[in-house]
Design a protein around this motif. Structure first.
Motif, PDB file in Angstrom:
ATOM      1  N   MET A 539       0.843  -1.207   0.000  1.00 11.21           N
ATOM      2  CA  MET A 539       0.000   0.000   0.000  1.00 11.21           C
ATOM      3  C   MET A 539       0.874   1.251   0.000  1.00 11.21           C
ATOM      4  O   MET A 539       0.593   2.226  -0.719  1.00 11.21           O
ATOM      5  N   ALA A 540       1.964   1.219   0.753  1.00  7.56           N
ATOM      6  CA  ALA A 540       2.846   2.393   0.834  1.00  7.56           C
ATOM      7  C   ALA A 540       3.515   2.652  -0.510  1.00  7.56           C
ATOM      8  O   ALA A 540       3.650   3.813  -0.941  1.00  7.56           O
ATOM      9  N   HIS A 541       3.935   1.584  -1.191  1.00  3.82           N
ATOM     10  CA  HIS A 541       4.563   1.763  -2.500  1.00  3.82           C
ATOM     11  C   HIS A 541       3.570   2.354  -3.501  1.00  3.82           C
ATOM     12  O   HIS A 541       3.917   3.241  -4.295  1.00  3.82           O
ATOM     13  N   LEU A 542       2.351   1.898  -3.482  1.00  5.94           N
ATOM     14  CA  LEU A 542       1.338   2.430  -4.396  1.00  5.94           C
ATOM     15  C   LEU A 542       1.057   3.902  -4.073  1.00  5.94           C
ATOM     16  O   LEU A 542       0.883   4.727  -4.987  1.00  5.94           O
ATOM     17  N   GLU A 543       0.975   4.177  -2.789  1.00  6.80           N
ATOM     18  CA  GLU A 543       0.703   5.568  -2.379  1.00  6.80           C
ATOM     19  C   GLU A 543       1.861   6.474  -2.798  1.00  6.80           C
ATOM     20  O   GLU A 543       1.657   7.591  -3.295  1.00  6.80           O
ATOM     21  N   ARG A 544       3.083   5.986  -2.649  1.00 13.15           N
ATOM     22  CA  ARG A 544       4.261   6.781  -2.990  1.00 13.15           C
ATOM     23  C   ARG A 544       4.343   7.041  -4.492  1.00 13.15           C
ATOM     24  O   ARG A 544       4.779   8.120  -4.920  1.00 13.15           O
ATOM     25  N   ASP A 545       3.908   6.059  -5.303  1.00 15.59           N
ATOM     26  CA  ASP A 545       4.068   6.172  -6.763  1.00 15.59           C
ATOM     27  C   ASP A 545       2.798   6.630  -7.466  1.00 15.59           C
ATOM     28  O   ASP A 545       2.614   6.402  -8.668  1.00 15.59           O
ATOM     29  N   ARG A 546       1.858   7.250  -6.752  1.00 15.64           N
ATOM     30  CA  ARG A 546       0.608   7.667  -7.369  1.00 15.64           C
ATOM     31  C   ARG A 546       0.845   8.519  -8.618  1.00 15.64           C
ATOM     32  O   ARG A 546       0.129   8.408  -9.617  1.00 15.64           O
ATOM     33  N   ASP A 547       1.852   9.394  -8.557  1.00 12.85           N
ATOM     34  CA  ASP A 547       2.075  10.316  -9.680  1.00 12.85           C
ATOM     35  C   ASP A 547       2.497   9.578 -10.950  1.00 12.85           C
ATOM     36  O   ASP A 547       2.374  10.115 -12.060  1.00 12.85           O
TER      37      ASP A 547
END
Length: 588
Positions: A539-547
């Protein structure tokens, strides 16, 4: 047990044995009596029981199909045969005689029992017609009378059955004696007729006729079978020219030459010649002849004639078949081979050799296992056992070609035991491409055709394989305002966004994780290591790479717990997704 009781029991067992009913098969009459008892009493179980020395055996069984008998020492019916009246037990648990009985405390859990003794005409009690229930109850007066009547009918039916068995055995013995007398008469008549017809019958059956030419009278005599061979009536006496005239022209010349040689040298003849019968049939005959001499004088010729057309046709057909088989073997597109009982190749047609990348000569004498992966050798030994035991075998065989390609053959092989050494004749087809296509089709049925992600079928198959106590996580992902892209830029652009989003998710998954497109703009990440720390990390990786995503998205996560269903785990992830989206939209 008192002496008189012992005598009564011995008489009872003797009468039971004389009925010849123990361990007999099911019979409609007794089944109907038991079913009638169950219907009258309104119970789920009804039995016709017969008590042997050590056991209680069921002649008819309604409701206890899996129990053919019980030990006598626990049988309720052992108490029933001690009197001529119905034994009724309203509640076995409250009856000290039966409260600890294993049939009460265990299966079939008897509570209610009512049994009418089966009494023969001489007063001997053999067993009972009983009804059984799992709940406490009592018979009504009408039910008692009906059970008594059915019990009496059962005793009469057993005696009638015994008389019928005796009558049948008597009739069978009489029939055997009559059949033996008839067979003896027939044998005598057959032997007499056989001795009278022996020569004619053997000649007819064997297709062998005889002939004799008496030079002193110039008379030629044909036997009955020789007349039949020539399609002439029995008793026909031809001239020599007529007899020779039935043969083909070249055969006539040959026949006259051998007759003259026999006349001068005494050497007989043994030929196969073509002949046309009086009715115009073209046949082949085996013609034999020899000289008859009285001292030094030649007095005639004698010989035999046999129609060998069928044999010649069979030989010709076999030769034709062998030629055709060789042609088929050489030119067939199917794979044909033979191997011995150890799996050594004895012959291989060119198509089979080419399919494996070899010349035919290269594979002869090789063991079949040469073309298999080493780990497949035990499977081939099992195949050899099947084909030699059953005489045939069918299935799939995986082989390795000379260039390393793996091919799959579908085979049907049969064992030939006619020769000195048995061998296996095999026929196969290459289904490698077919199997490859089937695999592709199967895989495609589990994937979304646009994005290449798994679909719902893949998700169901994957979760079905997980044990009930498995822990796995899922992340539900929903694309924000995806409909606006379709409406503004068209569906082609929308499809591009879906494909790019799938690629974005794949790049952020672990090795054992799966990306599933649930439909429309909904995705689901199924995480093999579904514990909370790993779920939070993804979840953190997805949140970090949203852009880096092609479109904004909302997500929610859940970890499977307490062996809950797939639908419930996904629903909890969706609930978190909706809360997350609502929080972001309300944020100023």
């Amino acid at each position: 047990m008192p002496h008189d009781q012992a005598d009564i029991e011995a008489l009872r067992l003797a009468r039971l044995d004389a009925l010849q009913v123990l361990d007999s098969g099911s019979e409609p009459l007794f089944d109907a009596l038991a079913e009638a008892a169950a219907l009258v009493a309104g119970t789920p179980i009804a039995l016709i029981t017969l008590l042997d020395a050590e056991r209680q055996w069921f002649k008819a069984n309604i409701g206890l199909a899996d129990i053919p008998q019980t030990a006598r020492d626990i049988a309720f019916c052992d108490h029933t045969i001690r009197d001529d009246q119905i034994l009724e037990v309203p509640d076995a648990i409250e009856d000290p005689r039966f409260a600890s009985n294993p049939l009460v405390t265990g299966s079939p859990h008897i509570r209610f029992y009512a049994g009418m003794p089966i009494v023969l005409s001489d007063g001997v009690r053999l067993g009972s017609l009983c009804v059984i229930d799992h709940t406490r109850r009592e018979l009504t007066p009408v039910q008692r009378k009906a059970l008594e009547a059915l019990g009496r009918a059962t005793g009469e039916a057993l005696e009638q059955r015994a008389m019928a068995v005796v009558r049948a055995e008597t009739l069978e013995r009489e029939a055997v004696r009559e059949r033996q007398r008839s067979e003896a008469i027939v044998k005598m008549q057959t032997a007499l007729a056989a001795s009278e017809r022996f020569l004619e019958r053997t000649g007819h059956v064997a297709g062998v006729g005889g002939w004799q030419w008496d030079l002193r009278t110039d008379m030629l005599i044909w036997s009955a079978q020789t007349c039949r061979i020539h399609d002439r009536p029995i008793g026909h006496q031809p001239t020599l020219d007529e007899a020779i005239g039935y043969y083909a022209p070249d055969a006539q010349v040959t026949l006259r030459e051998v007759i003259e040689r026999c006349r001068s040298t005494g050497t007989g003849w043994d030929l196969e010649l073509p002949l046309r019968t009086a009715s115009g049939r073209d046949i082949w005959v085996h013609a034999q002849g020899d000289a008859i001499r009285e001292g030094d004088e030649l007095v005639g010729f004698i010989g035999a004639l046999q129609d060998v057309t069928v044999r010649r046709q069979a030989v010709e057909a076999l030769e034709t078949s062998e030629r055709r088989f060789r042609t088929l073997f050489q030119h067939s597109l199917g794979f044909i081979c033979t191997h011995d009982a150890q799996g050594i190749l004895m012959s291989v047609n060119p198509a089979a050799a080419r399919a494996l990348g070899y010349a035919t000569a290269e594979v002869l004498g090789m063991p079949f296992t040469h073309f298999m992966r080493p780990e497949r050798a035990p499977d081939f030994r099992t195949y050899l056992e099947r084909v030699t035991t059953m005489g045939h075998d069918s299935g799939l065989m995986e082989l390795v070609a000379k260039d390393g390609r793996v091919v799959v053959w579908q085979y049907h092989n049969v064992l030939d035991n006619d020769g000195a050494e048995p061998y296996v004749l095999g026929h196969a087809q290459d289904i490698t491409e077919q199997r490859r296509q089937e695999k592709r089709l199967k895989e495609s049925s589990f994937r979304d055709p646009l994005t290449g992600c798994g679909n719902r079928r893949m998700l169901e198959r994957m979760t079905d394989k997980l044990p009930d106590d498995a822990i796995w996580g899922c992340i539900a992902i929903d694309l924000d305002r995806f409909k606006t892209i379709n409406d503004t830029f068209g569906h082609q652009r929308g499809d591009e966004v879906l494909v790019q989003m799938a690629q974005f998710l794949h790049r952020r998954c672990g090795l054992g994780d799966v990306v599933v497109r649930l439909g429309g703009d909904e995705f689901l990440l199924v995480l093999e290591a579904g514990d909370a720390p790993y779920l939070a990390q993804v979840m953190a990786h997805l949140e970090r790479d949203r852009d880096e995503a092609p479109i904004a998205f909302s997500m929610g996560a859940a970890t499977r717990k307490n062996a809950e269903s797939l639908e419930r785990t996904v629903a909890r992830a969706d609930e978190q997704l909706y809360r997350s989206r609502a929080d972001r939209e309300s944020f100023p």
